[in-house]
Enzyme design. Structure first.
Site, PDB file in Angstrom:
ATOM      1  N   HIS A 276      46.370  82.253  49.572  1.00 27.27           N
ATOM      2  CA  HIS A 276      46.585  82.577  50.822  1.00 27.27           C
ATOM      3  C   HIS A 276      46.559  83.915  50.962  1.00 27.27           C
ATOM      4  CE1 HIS A 276      50.595  82.242  48.876  1.00 27.27           C
ATOM      5  NE2 HIS A 276      50.911  83.324  49.880  1.00 27.27           N
ATOM      6  N   ARG A 291      60.550  84.037  53.331  1.00 26.24           N
ATOM      7  CA  ARG A 291      59.913  82.956  52.616  1.00 26.24           C
ATOM      8  C   ARG A 291      60.993  82.236  51.659  1.00 26.24           C
ATOM      9  NH1 ARG A 291      55.707  84.722  48.223  1.00 26.24           N
ATOM     10  NH2 ARG A 291      57.307  83.973  46.438  1.00 26.24           N
TER      11      ARG A 291
HETATM   12  O1  LIG Z   1      53.275  87.453  55.267  1.00 27.58           O
HETATM   13  C1  LIG Z   1      52.623  86.413  55.223  1.00 27.58           C
HETATM   14  O2  LIG Z   1      51.839  86.019  56.058  1.00 27.58           O
HETATM   15  C2  LIG Z   1      52.195  85.754  53.879  1.00 27.58           C
HETATM   16  C3  LIG Z   1      52.704  86.443  52.881  1.00 27.58           C
HETATM   17  C4  LIG Z   1      52.773  86.000  51.480  1.00 27.58           C
HETATM   18  O3  LIG Z   1      51.773  86.100  50.699  1.00 27.58           O
HETATM   19  C5  LIG Z   1      53.789  84.990  51.069  1.00 27.58           C
HETATM   20  O4  LIG Z   1      54.922  84.860  51.880  1.00 27.58           O
HETATM   21  O5  LIG Z   1      53.788  84.507  50.031  1.00 27.58           O
HETATM   22 FE   LIG Z   2      51.937  85.006  48.753  1.00 25.52          FE
END
Ligand SMILES: O=C(O)CCC(=O)C(=O)O
Ligand SMILES: [Fe+2]
Length: 308
Positions: A276, A291
């Protein structure tokens, strides 16, 4: 492990744009041919039954990243949801929500985390990288700050037979310091000590370049710009050239889905077969994400799966 036979997670779904699924009759909307689907009709605040949990896992395996709108979870609810899919990971570097150490805070006003604006798979510097993660949008800029996910299996499948064959038994090094350099993550003595400890606990690890998904048996390209530094057994220049090609290949839009967030949205991704990229185009606006990360197992490649 035996992955022969038809992959039941793909069966009958690749021709559909949307469908209903599971005991709760969730509405599933696919977002691209290879990756990404919205699940409607789910309330993540309520503990899932064992049946719903198994169905959601099935959807995750099939679509690689799933999105749920309007969830508005507390950090504890987000933790409990993720915790129902496995043991939770405590990140060695990122700041966390007070009282919920499993929830990482990505806050542009608290920590300057531009590091996620590059293609990566989370925590591959570990021997056992996460199986997945649950990310929730808490505060968003007026526009921008989208996140993209890429399918490592679609990227693998698009390679030529010759390239696939030459990658078959290769391994690569994944190094914590590539995304977390001391210059930026060791600004105070406390940070420096924490960084040293993490580096000592996580020397560079070797993972297969082609990873076999432990649940579906699918093959995926398992190198990422965030942490992969070297392909083992090649000359340095050869390794750099091959990695540059693979990173460019993995970043092709054909393998991607792009999510335009609304506050209260949740993304749940399979970290074993995706990468991502958090688009960093909204400064000086404020963006906060939380997260929660689910532990995973040791990656294995084609040769290892044949033996086990
Ligand atoms: O902030 C985001 O959209 C993704 C960030 C990221 O790489 C994660 O949460 O692992
Ligand atoms: Fe990430």
């Amino acid at each position: 492990m035996n992955f022969s036979g038809k992959n039941k997670t793909d069966e009958n779904y690749s021709d559909l744009r949307s469908y209903h699924y599971g005991s709760q009759n969730w509405e599933i909307e696919r977002l691209s041919p290879h990756i990404g689907a919205i699940i409607r009709g789910i309330d993540m605040r309520v503990p899932l039954s064992d049946t719903s949990k198994a169905e959601l896992r099935e959807l995750l395996l099939r679509h690689q990243v799933v999105f749920m709108r309007d969830q508005d979870l507390t950090p504890a609810q987000q933790r409990d949801f993720a915790g129902s899919f496995g043991t939770l990971h405590i990140h060695p570097v990122f700041p966390t929500v007070p009282d919920v150490p499993e929830a990482i805070v990505l806050d542009t006003q608290q920590n300057d985390l531009k590091d996620n604006a590059l293609w990566h798979t989370d925590v591959t510097f570990s021997e056992t990288p996460p199986m997945g993660a649950v990310l929730m949008a808490r505060k968003l800029p007026p526009t921008g700050g989208d996140t993209l996910w890429a399918s490592a299996s679609a990227a693998y499948e698009a390679l030529s037979p010759g390239m696939k064959a030459s990658l078959e038994n290769l391994t690569a090094l994944h190094d914590f310091t590539r995304s977390f350099p001391l210059s930026r993550f060791g600004r105070t003595e406390e940070e420096r000590n924490g960084w040293m400890k993490t580096r000592n606990e996580h020397p560079p690890v070797e993972h297969p370049v082609i990873r076999i998904h432990p649940e579906t048996g699918k093959r995926g390209l398992f190198v990422n710009e965030g942490f992969t530094t070297e392909i083992c057994g090649l000359e340095h220049d050869e390794s750099q050239a091959l990695l540059a090609f693979l990173f460019r290949h993995l970043a092709r839009p054909e393998f991607q889905v792009r999510w335009i967030w609304r506050e209260g949205d949740v993304a749940f991704w399979d970290n074993r077969i995706t990468q991502h990229y958090a688009v960093d185009n909204y400064r000086p606006h404020h963006r906060i994400m939380h997260r929660v990360t689910i532990m995973g197992d040791k990656p294995f490649g084609p040769s290892e799966s044949a033996i086990s």
